[in-house]
Design an enzyme around this catalytic site. Sequence first.
Site, PDB file in Angstrom:
ATOM      1  N   ASN A 159     -33.287 -12.247  10.072  1.00  0.00           N
ATOM      2  CA  ASN A 159     -32.047 -12.366  10.852  1.00  0.00           C
ATOM      3  C   ASN A 159     -32.112 -13.441  11.927  1.00  0.00           C
ATOM      4  O   ASN A 159     -31.169 -13.600  12.707  1.00  0.00           O
ATOM      5  CB  ASN A 159     -31.710 -11.025  11.507  1.00  0.00           C
ATOM      6  CG  ASN A 159     -31.247  -9.997  10.495  1.00  0.00           C
ATOM      7  OD1 ASN A 159     -30.712 -10.347   9.438  1.00  0.00           O
ATOM      8  ND2 ASN A 159     -31.455  -8.727  10.796  1.00  0.00           N
ATOM      9  N   ARG A 181     -22.976 -14.479   6.141  1.00  0.00           N
ATOM     10  CA  ARG A 181     -24.392 -14.099   6.271  1.00  0.00           C
ATOM     11  C   ARG A 181     -24.535 -12.850   7.137  1.00  0.00           C
ATOM     12  O   ARG A 181     -25.273 -11.908   6.788  1.00  0.00           O
ATOM     13  CB  ARG A 181     -25.181 -15.257   6.877  1.00  0.00           C
ATOM     14  CG  ARG A 181     -26.685 -15.046   6.926  1.00  0.00           C
ATOM     15  CD  ARG A 181     -27.390 -16.305   7.413  1.00  0.00           C
ATOM     16  NE  ARG A 181     -28.818 -16.152   7.519  1.00  0.00           N
ATOM     17  CZ  ARG A 181     -29.674 -16.280   6.504  1.00  0.00           C
ATOM     18  NH1 ARG A 181     -29.207 -16.562   5.300  1.00  0.00           N
ATOM     19  NH2 ARG A 181     -30.966 -16.124   6.681  1.00  0.00           N
ATOM     20  N   HIS A 218     -26.038  -9.304   5.774  1.00  0.00           N
ATOM     21  CA  HIS A 218     -27.251  -8.800   6.405  1.00  0.00           C
ATOM     22  C   HIS A 218     -27.007  -7.461   7.091  1.00  0.00           C
ATOM     23  O   HIS A 218     -27.924  -6.637   7.184  1.00  0.00           O
ATOM     24  CB  HIS A 218     -27.779  -9.820   7.414  1.00  0.00           C
ATOM     25  CG  HIS A 218     -28.516 -10.952   6.779  1.00  0.00           C
ATOM     26  ND1 HIS A 218     -29.679 -11.493   7.305  1.00  0.00           N
ATOM     27  CD2 HIS A 218     -28.276 -11.648   5.651  1.00  0.00           C
ATOM     28  CE1 HIS A 218     -30.108 -12.469   6.528  1.00  0.00           C
ATOM     29  NE2 HIS A 218     -29.264 -12.587   5.518  1.00  0.00           N
ATOM     30  N   HIS A 264     -22.791 -18.683  -1.283  1.00  0.00           N
ATOM     31  CA  HIS A 264     -23.735 -19.723  -0.860  1.00  0.00           C
ATOM     32  C   HIS A 264     -23.164 -21.127  -1.018  1.00  0.00           C
ATOM     33  O   HIS A 264     -23.821 -22.107  -0.678  1.00  0.00           O
ATOM     34  CB  HIS A 264     -25.033 -19.625  -1.666  1.00  0.00           C
ATOM     35  CG  HIS A 264     -25.911 -18.488  -1.240  1.00  0.00           C
ATOM     36  ND1 HIS A 264     -26.961 -18.026  -1.997  1.00  0.00           N
ATOM     37  CD2 HIS A 264     -25.892 -17.720  -0.133  1.00  0.00           C
ATOM     38  CE1 HIS A 264     -27.553 -17.018  -1.367  1.00  0.00           C
ATOM     39  NE2 HIS A 264     -26.922 -16.816  -0.240  1.00  0.00           N
TER      40      HIS A 264
END
Length: 319
Positions: free
Chosen positions: A93, A64, A68, A189
């Site tokens: 975030n 992640r 990001h 995911h």
Amino acid sequence: MSKALALVVVLFFVLFCGKCYGELRVGFYEGKCGKTNVEGVVQNVVETWHFEEKEKDIAAALLRMHFHDCFVKGCDASILLDGLTSERKAVPNSSVRGFGLIDAIKEALEAECQGLVSCADIISMATRDAVVLAGGKWYDVETGRRDGDVSLASNVNLPAATISVSDSIKLFASKNLTQYDMVYLLGGHTVGIARCSLFKDRIYNFNKTGGPDPSMSPWLLAELKDKCPRISLIFDNTYPLDQEIKKGNGVLQIDQQIALDELTKNIVDDIVNDPDFYTKFGEAMVKLGRVEVLIDGQGEVRKSCRVVNKKPFIFGGLN
């Protein structure tokens, strides 16, 4: 080639190489820190944190963080910078974790070879090591990135869980990533969790219909209703993302839609029947790590991943 044309080519690479990734390469740090194996240092710290459980679900946390970071101003570790208005303060975030692990790796590397390894490279290497510990397959990470010095919450424009497949493809294409890359990266995911607030509308008011998303399996709907009640005294529960989207068990809307949309469902079908998913996932991760990188004289190598380096004071305009 004429001298004029050659000069134009040289100027192009000088002015625009921030969008290139030719300077990235596997083994960038080999021989640059004496006998120290830079990637080995990173791996050791990640393994220590994993086995001592200092950070839960390290792979999910770093996947992640990596995504990001790279999708906002490129893979430049800008997500790591502290500040009242930094990227870390942006709502998307708020659930990003793993900062303490990155700090620990940076500290270990600074003790061995001060000012050598960028925080951007640390994120990429640590993510790969965490994926392997989670049962994934090793892939070679390209290194040679530099760190950015700009981090603003206002720059954070990440794809929402409700983004359409076509819009998601366009967004990934803007980062030089194909729809195949997109599907494989979304396959990340399969580890980690998501907060109820990201998918609660799919349970109770999908597209303002007052009912659930019809693409969701009855089993998953019952599961999510139990974990994410319409009215809850507990703030924003979480649910595992490990899922079977071909059976209607995708928790996030975009995950489920890639199995149904004409633009991507054949790719998903191929992945389901592909025994070598992790090899192609690794290839997609390498491509993600190339997004808008800083190289050569651009950016800096931070001494601390949380703050930019202090600039030298210039008196009277002269050094």
